[in-house]
Design a protein around this motif. Sequence first.
Motif, short mmCIF file in Angstrom:
data_model
loop_
_atom_site.label_atom_id
_atom_site.label_comp_id
_atom_site.label_asym_id
_atom_site.label_seq_id
_atom_site.Cartn_x
_atom_site.Cartn_y
_atom_site.Cartn_z
N SER A 99 -5.47 -6.09 5.12
CA SER A 99 -6.17 -4.60 5.06
C SER A 99 -7.74 -4.41 4.76
CB SER A 99 -6.32 -5.04 3.06
OG SER A 99 -6.33 -6.32 3.03
N GLN A 100 -8.02 -4.35 6.26
CA GLN A 100 -9.69 -4.64 6.62
C GLN A 100 -10.17 -3.05 6.62
OE1 GLN A 100 -11.52 -7.14 6.99
NE2 GLN A 100 -9.42 -8.66 5.90
N HIS A 139 -5.74 3.60 2.38
CA HIS A 139 -6.25 2.86 1.19
C HIS A 139 -6.54 3.09 -0.46
CE1 HIS A 139 -10.89 1.54 0.17
NE2 HIS A 139 -10.15 1.83 -0.76
N SER A 140 -5.03 4.05 -0.23
CA SER A 140 -4.83 4.12 -1.32
C SER A 140 -4.25 3.80 -2.09
CB SER A 140 -4.42 5.94 -1.49
OG SER A 140 -5.79 6.62 -1.48
N LEU A 141 -3.07 3.38 -1.04
CA LEU A 141 -1.45 2.32 -0.92
C LEU A 141 -2.19 1.51 -1.08
CD1 LEU A 141 0.28 2.94 2.17
CD2 LEU A 141 1.08 4.38 -0.45
N ALA A 214 1.78 -4.97 -9.00
CA ALA A 214 1.04 -5.89 -8.58
C ALA A 214 1.68 -6.47 -6.19
CB ALA A 214 1.76 -7.07 -9.17
N THR A 215 2.35 -5.48 -6.04
CA THR A 215 2.59 -6.02 -4.54
C THR A 215 1.83 -5.33 -4.00
OG1 THR A 215 4.42 -4.22 -4.44
CG2 THR A 215 5.05 -6.35 -4.68
N ALA A 216 0.74 -4.91 -4.06
CA ALA A 216 -0.44 -3.78 -3.75
C ALA A 216 -1.51 -4.94 -3.51
CB ALA A 216 -1.17 -2.31 -4.40
N PRO A 217 -2.75 -4.97 -2.60
CA PRO A 217 -3.92 -5.36 -2.69
C PRO A 217 -4.93 -5.32 -4.36
CG PRO A 217 -3.40 -5.29 -0.38
CD PRO A 217 -2.33 -4.38 -1.55
N GLU A 218 -4.73 -4.04 -4.36
CA GLU A 218 -5.37 -3.71 -5.68
C GLU A 218 -4.62 -2.74 -6.58
OE1 GLU A 218 -8.81 -2.25 -3.68
OE2 GLU A 218 -9.39 -4.14 -2.53
#
Length: 234
Positions: A99-100, A139-141, A214-218
């Motif tokens: 996720s960079q 990025h939206s994901l 919550a499985t998404a980073p942010e």
Amino acid sequence: MARETPPHSDDHSAGGGHGAPPAPVKQQRAVRRAEKVASLKREQSKAKRNRKIGIAAAWSAAGIVVLVVVLVVTTTGAPKNAAAPTSVDGVQTFPNQTSQHVTGTVKYNPLPPVGGDHSVTLLNCGVYSDNVPNENAVHSLEHGAVWVTYDASKVTGDQLAALRKEIPSTYAILSPFAGLPSSIVASAWGTQLDISDPADPRLAAFIAKYRGAATAPEPGSPCTGGLDGPGKVS
């Protein structure tokens, strides 16, 4: 012949009166000054109390405003998943997504992407009639959005209208995508579902389970304030 003794007088005042002698002028001034000082101190004390009450009231009002803002944000911002299904048949998982933030294009696998390095600028969530940049959509994901893609040669007319009705107004993206393995592909961070019909109940179940998850980073980070892709409908 004996001499008569004149009667004794108890009057010791110069004027013959019976009251106490008046206080000296300096003493009277001192008394008045003391009264003024005491009155001033009372006024200062009252003003100090009023300031404290005003400050306390201001802080209370500020606290109420902050509480209201927090409640509004937490109830209308990121989607809730309390009633999400525990599982959705046919979902594929792709763990360990990077996720960079990067510049330029990224080679993704699978396609449509379900995560990975991406643009520093997110794609504004919404419905699009044209292909959107992968790097911005990823990025939206990352922020908890669900990305529903469809084959524009197969999903048209009433089917497309029905598909658009399935897309929530926030934290969701709908766009065409070339070369899909099925008519419709729903993607979230690290997960993907292939379906052929927008009426398939698994689509709604997938959105309910993974949108804002919550499985998404942010999860809950903004899904607006970024880039509008081409052909934005709403």
